[in-house]
Design a protein around this motif. Structure first.
Motif, PDB file in Angstrom:
ATOM      1  N   GLN A  52     123.164  56.876 -10.181  1.00  0.00           N
ATOM      2  CA  GLN A  52     123.715  57.733 -11.232  1.00  0.00           C
ATOM      3  C   GLN A  52     125.185  58.054 -10.957  1.00  0.00           C
ATOM      4  O   GLN A  52     125.991  58.119 -11.879  1.00  0.00           O
ATOM      5  CB  GLN A  52     122.921  59.026 -11.345  1.00  0.00           C
ATOM      6  CG  GLN A  52     121.549  58.861 -11.928  1.00  0.00           C
ATOM      7  CD  GLN A  52     120.769  60.165 -11.887  1.00  0.00           C
ATOM      8  OE1 GLN A  52     120.631  60.783 -10.831  1.00  0.00           O
ATOM      9  NE2 GLN A  52     120.253  60.572 -13.040  1.00  0.00           N
ATOM     10  N   LEU A  53     125.525  58.257  -9.692  1.00  0.00           N
ATOM     11  CA  LEU A  53     126.921  58.531  -9.329  1.00  0.00           C
ATOM     12  C   LEU A  53     127.826  57.362  -9.686  1.00  0.00           C
ATOM     13  O   LEU A  53     128.931  57.547 -10.183  1.00  0.00           O
ATOM     14  CB  LEU A  53     127.044  58.838  -7.839  1.00  0.00           C
ATOM     15  CG  LEU A  53     126.757  60.265  -7.443  1.00  0.00           C
ATOM     16  CD1 LEU A  53     126.635  60.394  -5.943  1.00  0.00           C
ATOM     17  CD2 LEU A  53     127.848  61.182  -7.957  1.00  0.00           C
ATOM     18  N   LEU A  54     127.359  56.136  -9.409  1.00  0.00           N
ATOM     19  CA  LEU A  54     128.157  54.956  -9.744  1.00  0.00           C
ATOM     20  C   LEU A  54     128.355  54.831 -11.255  1.00  0.00           C
ATOM     21  O   LEU A  54     129.409  54.399 -11.705  1.00  0.00           O
ATOM     22  CB  LEU A  54     127.520  53.688  -9.189  1.00  0.00           C
ATOM     23  CG  LEU A  54     127.632  53.503  -7.677  1.00  0.00           C
ATOM     24  CD1 LEU A  54     126.859  52.268  -7.243  1.00  0.00           C
ATOM     25  CD2 LEU A  54     129.075  53.420  -7.240  1.00  0.00           C
ATOM     26  N   ALA A  55     127.340  55.206 -12.017  1.00  0.00           N
ATOM     27  CA  ALA A  55     127.479  55.195 -13.477  1.00  0.00           C
ATOM     28  C   ALA A  55     128.473  56.263 -13.929  1.00  0.00           C
ATOM     29  O   ALA A  55     129.252  56.053 -14.852  1.00  0.00           O
ATOM     30  CB  ALA A  55     126.123  55.410 -14.141  1.00  0.00           C
ATOM     31  N   LEU A  56     128.465  57.405 -13.255  1.00  0.00           N
ATOM     32  CA  LEU A  56     129.369  58.504 -13.567  1.00  0.00           C
ATOM     33  C   LEU A  56     130.813  58.152 -13.213  1.00  0.00           C
ATOM     34  O   LEU A  56     131.747  58.469 -13.949  1.00  0.00           O
ATOM     35  CB  LEU A  56     128.931  59.757 -12.798  1.00  0.00           C
ATOM     36  CG  LEU A  56     129.709  61.036 -12.993  1.00  0.00           C
ATOM     37  CD1 LEU A  56     129.474  61.579 -14.401  1.00  0.00           C
ATOM     38  CD2 LEU A  56     129.286  62.073 -11.959  1.00  0.00           C
ATOM     39  N   ASP A  57     131.003  57.482 -12.064  1.00  0.00           N
ATOM     40  CA  ASP A  57     132.345  57.137 -11.582  1.00  0.00           C
ATOM     41  C   ASP A  57     132.297  55.786 -10.868  1.00  0.00           C
ATOM     42  O   ASP A  57     132.030  55.719  -9.667  1.00  0.00           O
ATOM     43  CB  ASP A  57     132.861  58.214 -10.639  1.00  0.00           C
ATOM     44  CG  ASP A  57     134.302  57.982 -10.204  1.00  0.00           C
ATOM     45  OD1 ASP A  57     134.828  56.859 -10.372  1.00  0.00           O
ATOM     46  OD2 ASP A  57     134.902  58.929  -9.679  1.00  0.00           O
ATOM     47  N   PRO A  58     132.535  54.690 -11.585  1.00  0.00           N
ATOM     48  CA  PRO A  58     132.466  53.350 -10.991  1.00  0.00           C
ATOM     49  C   PRO A  58     133.423  53.131  -9.815  1.00  0.00           C
ATOM     50  O   PRO A  58     133.185  52.254  -8.984  1.00  0.00           O
ATOM     51  CB  PRO A  58     132.810  52.421 -12.156  1.00  0.00           C
ATOM     52  CG  PRO A  58     132.455  53.202 -13.381  1.00  0.00           C
ATOM     53  CD  PRO A  58     132.756  54.636 -13.035  1.00  0.00           C
ATOM     54  N   SER A  59     134.471  53.929  -9.698  1.00  0.00           N
ATOM     55  CA  SER A  59     135.407  53.761  -8.574  1.00  0.00           C
ATOM     56  C   SER A  59     134.740  54.049  -7.233  1.00  0.00           C
ATOM     57  O   SER A  59     135.240  53.641  -6.179  1.00  0.00           O
ATOM     58  CB  SER A  59     136.637  54.650  -8.745  1.00  0.00           C
ATOM     59  OG  SER A  59     136.364  55.996  -8.397  1.00  0.00           O
ATOM     60  N   LEU A  60     133.598  54.735  -7.253  1.00  0.00           N
ATOM     61  CA  LEU A  60     132.891  55.045  -6.012  1.00  0.00           C
ATOM     62  C   LEU A  60     132.364  53.792  -5.325  1.00  0.00           C
ATOM     63  O   LEU A  60     132.103  53.814  -4.124  1.00  0.00           O
ATOM     64  CB  LEU A  60     131.750  56.024  -6.278  1.00  0.00           C
ATOM     65  CG  LEU A  60     132.163  57.399  -6.796  1.00  0.00           C
ATOM     66  CD1 LEU A  60     130.934  58.223  -7.143  1.00  0.00           C
ATOM     67  CD2 LEU A  60     133.036  58.122  -5.792  1.00  0.00           C
TER      68      LEU A  60
END
Length: 111
Positions: A75-83
């Motif tokens: 979910q974090l990667l979907a929220l911020d792909p730069s992660l």
């Protein structure tokens, strides 16, 4: 506990906390984030990677961390792909940036 973790413990391997370290570790699929990040009020500006479960932590550095939120790393990667560029951040390190579009700068975490 999955078979791999059980085998390591039975063979005298590391404790459960030490088993969890990488981004893709199946024993540690979630991260700790701020409520402001979860609600999309603030961007992620600081990432820390500590040892153990919940070792991946994501902060906005604008609002105080009053209520931690647990979110899956997917979910974090979907929220911020730069992660995705931080998946290899070593334990004991942090990454910071000045804005949502800023470049991530890595360093050893502050004690």
């Amino acid at each position: 506990m999955n078979d791999k973790a059980l085998l390591l413990v039975l063979l005298g391997g590391s404790s459960m906390a030490a088993l969890s370290s990488g981004w893709d570790d199946p024993l540690d699929p979630v991260a700790i984030i701020t409520e402001a990040v979860a609600s999309k009020r603030q961007p992620i500006l600081r990432v820390t990677h500590e040892e153990g479960h919940g070792g991946w932590q994501f902060y906005d550095d604008a609002e105080p961390l009053t209520v931690p939120v647990v979110m899956s790393k997917d979910q974090l990667l979907a929220l911020d792909p730069s992660l995705a560029s931080l998946k290899d951040l070593p334990v004991g390190w942090e990454a910071i940036r000045e804005s949502r579009s800023g470049k991530w700068l890595r360093s050893r975490a502050r004690p």
